[in-house]
Design a protein around this motif. Structure first.
Motif, PDB file in Angstrom:
ATOM      1  N   MET A  73      19.835  13.644  83.738  1.00 38.12           N
ATOM      2  CA  MET A  73      19.950  14.555  82.711  1.00 38.12           C
ATOM      3  C   MET A  73      19.895  15.761  83.626  1.00 38.12           C
ATOM      4  N   GLN A  74      20.626  16.850  82.825  1.00 38.25           N
ATOM      5  CA  GLN A  74      20.659  18.107  83.519  1.00 38.25           C
ATOM      6  C   GLN A  74      19.187  18.843  83.657  1.00 38.25           C
ATOM      7  N   VAL A  75      18.996  19.202  84.905  1.00 36.32           N
ATOM      8  CA  VAL A  75      17.709  20.190  85.282  1.00 36.32           C
ATOM      9  C   VAL A  75      18.088  21.421  85.728  1.00 36.32           C
ATOM     10  N   MET A  76      17.350  22.356  85.180  1.00 39.07           N
ATOM     11  CA  MET A  76      17.171  23.737  85.724  1.00 39.07           C
ATOM     12  C   MET A  76      15.996  24.232  86.086  1.00 39.07           C
ATOM     13  N   LEU A  77      15.653  25.412  86.918  1.00 39.32           N
ATOM     14  CA  LEU A  77      14.523  25.786  87.253  1.00 39.32           C
ATOM     15  C   LEU A  77      14.265  27.150  86.554  1.00 39.32           C
ATOM     16  N   ASP A  78      13.087  27.240  86.200  1.00 36.54           N
ATOM     17  CA  ASP A  78      12.666  28.750  85.558  1.00 36.54           C
ATOM     18  C   ASP A  78      11.629  29.206  86.373  1.00 36.54           C
ATOM     19  N   PRO A  79      11.704  29.594  87.605  1.00 38.73           N
ATOM     20  CA  PRO A  79      10.606  29.855  88.787  1.00 38.73           C
ATOM     21  C   PRO A  79       9.819  31.065  88.318  1.00 38.73           C
ATOM     22  N   ASP A  80      10.401  32.039  87.480  1.00 42.63           N
ATOM     23  CA  ASP A  80       9.525  33.097  87.055  1.00 42.63           C
ATOM     24  C   ASP A  80       8.930  33.006  85.773  1.00 42.63           C
ATOM     25  N   LEU A  83      12.249  31.964  80.937  1.00 44.34           N
ATOM     26  CA  LEU A  83      12.542  31.213  79.818  1.00 44.34           C
ATOM     27  C   LEU A  83      11.392  30.672  78.754  1.00 44.34           C
ATOM     28  N   ILE A  84      10.601  30.057  79.311  1.00 43.63           N
ATOM     29  CA  ILE A  84       9.554  29.509  78.701  1.00 43.63           C
ATOM     30  C   ILE A  84       8.575  30.438  78.027  1.00 43.63           C
ATOM     31  N   GLY A  85       8.383  31.717  78.670  1.00 47.45           N
ATOM     32  CA  GLY A  85       7.687  32.948  78.229  1.00 47.45           C
ATOM     33  C   GLY A  85       8.184  33.490  76.932  1.00 47.45           C
ATOM     34  N   LYS A  86       9.545  33.532  76.836  1.00 42.51           N
ATOM     35  CA  LYS A  86      10.197  33.955  75.737  1.00 42.51           C
ATOM     36  C   LYS A  86       9.883  33.113  74.549  1.00 42.51           C
ATOM     37  N   TYR A  87       9.422  31.777  74.702  1.00 45.44           N
ATOM     38  CA  TYR A  87       8.784  30.918  73.529  1.00 45.44           C
ATOM     39  C   TYR A  87       7.435  30.850  73.452  1.00 45.44           C
ATOM     40  N   GLY A  88       6.592  31.565  74.323  1.00 47.04           N
ATOM     41  CA  GLY A  88       5.319  31.763  74.140  1.00 47.04           C
ATOM     42  C   GLY A  88       4.355  30.498  74.379  1.00 47.04           C
ATOM     43  N   PHE A  89       5.066  29.292  75.033  1.00 45.90           N
ATOM     44  CA  PHE A  89       4.279  28.319  75.177  1.00 45.90           C
ATOM     45  C   PHE A  89       3.068  28.459  76.225  1.00 45.90           C
ATOM     46  N   GLN A  90       1.959  28.009  76.075  1.00 45.11           N
ATOM     47  CA  GLN A  90       0.820  28.127  77.139  1.00 45.11           C
ATOM     48  C   GLN A  90       0.544  26.828  77.824  1.00 45.11           C
ATOM     49  N   ILE A  96      11.958  22.357  72.848  1.00 47.98           N
ATOM     50  CA  ILE A  96      12.415  23.050  71.624  1.00 47.98           C
ATOM     51  C   ILE A  96      13.867  22.425  71.441  1.00 47.98           C
ATOM     52  N   VAL A  97      14.193  22.805  70.191  1.00 45.53           N
ATOM     53  CA  VAL A  97      15.495  22.246  69.840  1.00 45.53           C
ATOM     54  C   VAL A  97      16.388  23.200  69.132  1.00 45.53           C
ATOM     55  N   ILE A  98      17.379  23.621  69.617  1.00 44.04           N
ATOM     56  CA  ILE A  98      18.107  24.764  69.236  1.00 44.04           C
ATOM     57  C   ILE A  98      19.594  24.340  68.488  1.00 44.04           C
ATOM     58  N   GLY A  99      19.611  24.736  67.292  1.00 46.26           N
ATOM     59  CA  GLY A  99      20.738  24.378  66.552  1.00 46.26           C
ATOM     60  C   GLY A  99      22.159  24.767  66.827  1.00 46.26           C
ATOM     61  N   PRO A 100      23.266  24.498  66.596  1.00 46.16           N
ATOM     62  CA  PRO A 100      24.512  24.558  66.675  1.00 46.16           C
ATOM     63  C   PRO A 100      24.820  26.207  66.518  1.00 46.16           C
ATOM     64  N   ASP A 101      24.183  26.534  65.718  1.00 46.79           N
ATOM     65  CA  ASP A 101      24.149  28.051  65.529  1.00 46.79           C
ATOM     66  C   ASP A 101      23.252  28.933  66.577  1.00 46.79           C
TER      67      ASP A 101
END
Length: 122
Positions: A73-80, A83-90, A96-101
């Motif tokens: 599967m595709q892997v990406m890096l969020d070194p800073d 992205l995860i910060g935008k969702y507030g995960f600790q 997360i599941v993002i819909g087609p919209d």
């Protein structure tokens, strides 16, 4: 370029190489990715976060981990952790599941052996 929400749902899993629950959950995510790959109905992306390495060292570490696990599967890096910060995960794993919209449909936090079934339901 494709943007998130352009006609299909996206499953985005935040993980780290040092995270035990992530290491247990990624094979389940790969199983779900394998199931959905042939019909192209959903995109699955694993986003690496919260590693101490940066730059080329981080890229090498994640690439070696990915290759050793034989994940496709595709892997990406969020070194800073932007992205995860935008969702507030600790904590991770977090999914997360993002819909087609392009709107957030649901979140899953922590390891769950039933994750493929829950993602199918989402």
């Amino acid at each position: 370029t494709t943007t998130v929400g352009e006609g299909k749902p996206y499953v985005v899993e935040f993980w780290a190489t040092w995270c035990g629950p992530c290491r247990k959950g990624l094979p389940l995510l790969q199983k779900f990715a394998d199931e959905t790959k042939s019909n192209d109905k959903v995109a699955v992306i694993a986003v690496n976060v919260w590693e101490k390495e940066k730059g080329d060292e981080l890229t090498k570490k994640v690439a070696e981990f990915w290759s050793k696990q034989d994940f496709k599967m595709q892997v990406m890096l969020d070194p800073d952790a932007a992205l995860i910060g935008k969702y507030g995960f600790q904590g991770i794993p977090a999914c997360i599941v993002i819909g087609p919209d392009g709107k957030l449909l649901t979140t899953h936090i922590g390891y769950d052996e039933d994750m493929p079934a829950k993602l199918r339901a989402d």
